[in-house]
Scaffold this motif. Structure first.
Motif, PDB file in Angstrom:
ATOM      1  N   LEU A 157       0.693  -1.223  -0.045  1.00 15.90           N
ATOM      2  CA  LEU A 157       0.133  -0.010  -0.019  1.00 15.90           C
ATOM      3  C   LEU A 157       0.798   1.169  -0.108  1.00 15.90           C
ATOM      4  CD1 LEU A 157      -2.786  -1.047   2.511  1.00 15.90           C
ATOM      5  CD2 LEU A 157      -3.014  -0.474  -0.013  1.00 15.90           C
ATOM      6  N   TYR A 158       2.004   1.179   0.743  1.00 17.84           N
ATOM      7  CA  TYR A 158       3.002   2.368   0.884  1.00 17.84           C
ATOM      8  C   TYR A 158       3.628   2.514  -0.286  1.00 17.84           C
ATOM      9  CZ  TYR A 158       6.333   5.633   2.320  1.00 17.84           C
ATOM     10  OH  TYR A 158       7.146   6.632   2.364  1.00 17.84           O
ATOM     11  N   LEU A 159       3.763   1.504  -1.080  1.00 18.24           N
ATOM     12  CA  LEU A 159       4.745   1.735  -2.509  1.00 18.24           C
ATOM     13  C   LEU A 159       3.735   2.242  -3.553  1.00 18.24           C
ATOM     14  CD1 LEU A 159       7.034  -1.357  -2.295  1.00 18.24           C
ATOM     15  CD2 LEU A 159       7.777   1.092  -2.020  1.00 18.24           C
ATOM     16  N   ARG A 160       2.565   1.541  -3.363  1.00 17.42           N
ATOM     17  CA  ARG A 160       1.284   2.189  -4.328  1.00 17.42           C
ATOM     18  C   ARG A 160       1.129   3.578  -4.354  1.00 17.42           C
ATOM     19  NH1 ARG A 160      -2.430  -0.649  -7.221  1.00 17.42           N
ATOM     20  NH2 ARG A 160      -1.805  -2.794  -6.358  1.00 17.42           N
ATOM     21  N   ASP A 161       1.090   3.937  -2.926  1.00 16.79           N
ATOM     22  CA  ASP A 161       1.047   5.595  -2.832  1.00 16.79           C
ATOM     23  C   ASP A 161       2.034   6.199  -3.347  1.00 16.79           C
ATOM     24  OD1 ASP A 161      -0.664   7.771  -1.396  1.00 16.79           O
ATOM     25  OD2 ASP A 161       1.163   7.865  -0.111  1.00 16.79           O
ATOM     26  N   CYS A 162       3.240   5.779  -3.161  1.00 14.26           N
ATOM     27  CA  CYS A 162       4.459   6.515  -4.143  1.00 14.26           C
ATOM     28  C   CYS A 162       4.202   6.514  -5.354  1.00 14.26           C
ATOM     29  CB  CYS A 162       5.730   5.858  -3.306  1.00 14.26           C
ATOM     30  SG  CYS A 162       6.155   5.853  -1.489  1.00 14.26           S
ATOM     31  N   VAL A 163       3.756   5.426  -5.862  1.00 16.54           N
ATOM     32  CA  VAL A 163       3.712   5.291  -7.408  1.00 16.54           C
ATOM     33  C   VAL A 163       2.348   6.425  -7.780  1.00 16.54           C
ATOM     34  CG1 VAL A 163       2.625   4.313  -9.251  1.00 16.54           C
ATOM     35  CG2 VAL A 163       4.425   3.189  -7.645  1.00 16.54           C
ATOM     36  N   ALA A 164       1.364   6.473  -6.939  1.00 14.88           N
ATOM     37  CA  ALA A 164       0.021   7.358  -7.218  1.00 14.88           C
ATOM     38  C   ALA A 164       0.510   8.811  -7.129  1.00 14.88           C
ATOM     39  CB  ALA A 164      -0.923   7.066  -6.312  1.00 14.88           C
ATOM     40  N   GLN A 165       1.422   9.276  -6.249  1.00 12.74           N
ATOM     41  CA  GLN A 165       1.795  10.549  -5.754  1.00 12.74           C
ATOM     42  C   GLN A 165       3.145  10.987  -6.588  1.00 12.74           C
ATOM     43  OE1 GLN A 165       0.190  12.645  -4.015  1.00 12.74           O
ATOM     44  NE2 GLN A 165      -1.312  10.850  -3.629  1.00 12.74           N
ATOM     45  N   HIS A 166       3.524   9.930  -7.502  1.00 17.68           N
ATOM     46  CA  HIS A 166       4.916  10.044  -8.177  1.00 17.68           C
ATOM     47  C   HIS A 166       6.136  10.642  -7.353  1.00 17.68           C
ATOM     48  CE1 HIS A 166       2.324   9.547 -11.964  1.00 17.68           C
ATOM     49  NE2 HIS A 166       1.407  10.328 -11.475  1.00 17.68           N
ATOM     50  N   ARG A 167       6.342   9.941  -6.308  1.00 18.26           N
ATOM     51  CA  ARG A 167       7.407  10.571  -5.322  1.00 18.26           C
ATOM     52  C   ARG A 167       8.524   9.925  -6.140  1.00 18.26           C
ATOM     53  NH1 ARG A 167       3.829   9.107  -0.086  1.00 18.26           N
ATOM     54  NH2 ARG A 167       2.615  10.686  -0.246  1.00 18.26           N
ATOM     55  N   GLU A 168       9.558  10.719  -5.702  1.00 12.49           N
ATOM     56  CA  GLU A 168      10.861  10.466  -6.104  1.00 12.49           C
ATOM     57  C   GLU A 168      11.711  10.457  -4.861  1.00 12.49           C
ATOM     58  OE1 GLU A 168      12.589  12.509  -9.670  1.00 12.49           O
ATOM     59  OE2 GLU A 168      10.532  12.694 -10.433  1.00 12.49           O
TER      60      GLU A 168
END
Length: 74
Positions: free
Chosen positions: A54-65
């Motif tokens: 879920l955390y990694l999916r949120d990173c993808v959704a938010q385009h975090r780098e």
């Protein structure tokens, strides 16, 4: 439509798409990272691997780098 249905005789079927929804991978994570997610997952009542997903999916959704800048030693 009936008020109630008898589902006790119904046969269950595996989801044919389940294996395509997630891919099994092997990752080497630091113990402190695993402990952090295990503790948080226990508080939330979900498996820690699901929480990491879920955390990694949120990173993808938010385009975090990730900022991978090393501190220079002075």
């Amino acid at each position: 439509m009936k008020d109630e249905y008898d589902l006790s005789k119904m046969k269950s079927h595996k989801n044919p798409y389940a294996s395509k929804l997630k891919k099994s991978v092997t990752m080497r994570l630091s113990e402190d990272v695993i402990d952090y997610f295990k503790e948080m997952a226990e508080e939330k009542g979900i498996p820690y691997q699901s929480l990491i997903n879920l955390y990694l999916r949120d990173c993808v959704a938010q385009h975090r780098e990730v900022d991978i800048s090393w501190q220079s030693k002075s």
